[in-house]
Design a protein around this motif. Structure first.
Motif, PDB file in Angstrom:
ATOM      1  N   TRP A 184       6.541  28.081  58.806  1.00 28.85           N
ATOM      2  CA  TRP A 184       6.063  26.718  58.594  1.00 28.85           C
ATOM      3  C   TRP A 184       4.812  26.699  57.722  1.00 28.85           C
ATOM      4  O   TRP A 184       4.686  25.872  56.815  1.00 28.85           O
ATOM      5  N   ARG A 185       3.892  27.631  57.988  1.00 26.00           N
ATOM      6  CA  ARG A 185       2.660  27.688  57.200  1.00 26.00           C
ATOM      7  C   ARG A 185       2.934  28.081  55.740  1.00 26.00           C
ATOM      8  O   ARG A 185       2.179  27.710  54.840  1.00 26.00           O
ATOM      9  N   HIS A 186       4.010  28.830  55.502  1.00 28.59           N
ATOM     10  CA  HIS A 186       4.323  29.295  54.146  1.00 28.59           C
ATOM     11  C   HIS A 186       5.545  28.573  53.554  1.00 28.59           C
ATOM     12  O   HIS A 186       6.165  29.066  52.619  1.00 28.59           O
ATOM     13  N   SER A 187       5.891  27.427  54.076  1.00 32.30           N
ATOM     14  CA  SER A 187       7.108  26.736  53.643  1.00 32.30           C
ATOM     15  C   SER A 187       7.054  26.318  52.171  1.00 32.30           C
ATOM     16  O   SER A 187       8.097  26.246  51.517  1.00 32.30           O
ATOM     17  N   ALA A 188       5.876  26.063  51.649  1.00 29.54           N
ATOM     18  CA  ALA A 188       5.765  25.664  50.237  1.00 29.54           C
ATOM     19  C   ALA A 188       6.214  26.796  49.317  1.00 29.54           C
ATOM     20  O   ALA A 188       6.621  26.561  48.172  1.00 29.54           O
ATOM     21  N   MET A 189       6.175  27.998  49.793  1.00 31.67           N
ATOM     22  CA  MET A 189       6.538  29.176  49.013  1.00 31.67           C
ATOM     23  C   MET A 189       8.035  29.211  48.701  1.00 31.67           C
ATOM     24  O   MET A 189       8.451  29.799  47.707  1.00 31.67           O
ATOM     25  N   ASP A 201      10.333  26.323  48.591  1.00 34.66           N
ATOM     26  CA  ASP A 201      10.858  25.125  47.937  1.00 34.66           C
ATOM     27  C   ASP A 201      12.267  24.799  48.397  1.00 34.66           C
ATOM     28  O   ASP A 201      13.125  24.396  47.600  1.00 34.66           O
ATOM     29  N   GLY A 202      12.565  24.986  49.684  1.00 32.96           N
ATOM     30  CA  GLY A 202      13.878  24.641  50.226  1.00 32.96           C
ATOM     31  C   GLY A 202      14.973  25.634  49.905  1.00 32.96           C
ATOM     32  O   GLY A 202      16.136  25.398  50.224  1.00 32.96           O
TER      33      GLY A 202
END
Length: 142
Positions: free
Chosen positions: A17-22, A24-25
């Motif tokens: 969750w903390r690294h979800s931006a990494m 991009d889905g």
């Protein structure tokens, strides 16, 4: 260890969750990264267990209940105070019969009185004790 597995999985998802931006889905990027995170968490846990003492699971713990003697001691104290308030002859009979373990016959011989008198004094003494203890709030079982 079911609980440890849940803890590790929860920690892995918190890191994801903390690294979800990494990611991009893109699940194809996340899957290997997530496996690596779980693998590292398991290795860290294994290393920590070698350093720390073994954790005890709740199901393995045997509960030992030690009797609390304070209630018994307080009740004995209240009873002793009530016995001290009895008239002398009744107190003497109760002391012999209930605290010293004398039978009616033995108490009668010791006191030099008939057994019927011992019974009578013990009856009235017990009745008075019940009253005194009830006044102090001590519940008596029949």
């Amino acid at each position: 260890d079911w609980h440890r597995a849940e803890d590790l999985l929860q920690e892995a998802f918190a890191r994801a969750w903390r690294h979800s931006a990494m990611f991009d889905g893109d699940i194809d990027k996340a899957r290997p990264w997530l496996f690596t995170v779980v693998r590292n968490l398991v290795i860290d846990h294994h290393r920590a267990c070698r350093i720390r003492p073994v954790e005890t699971q709740l199901s393995d713990v045997q509960e030992t209940v030690s009797a609390d003697e304070s209630d018994r001691v307080l009740t004995a104290r209240v009873v002793a105070e009530a016995v001290a308030e009895l008239p002398g002859q009744q107190r003497e009979v109760i002391t012999l019969m209930y605290f010293s373990g004398y039978t009616v016959t033995q108490a009668a011989e010791r006191l030099g009185i008939p057994a019927g008198t011992v019974k009578s004094r013990s009856y009235y003494a017990m009745r008075e004790l019940r009253r005194l203890l009830a006044d102090r709030g001590v519940l008596l079982g029949d």
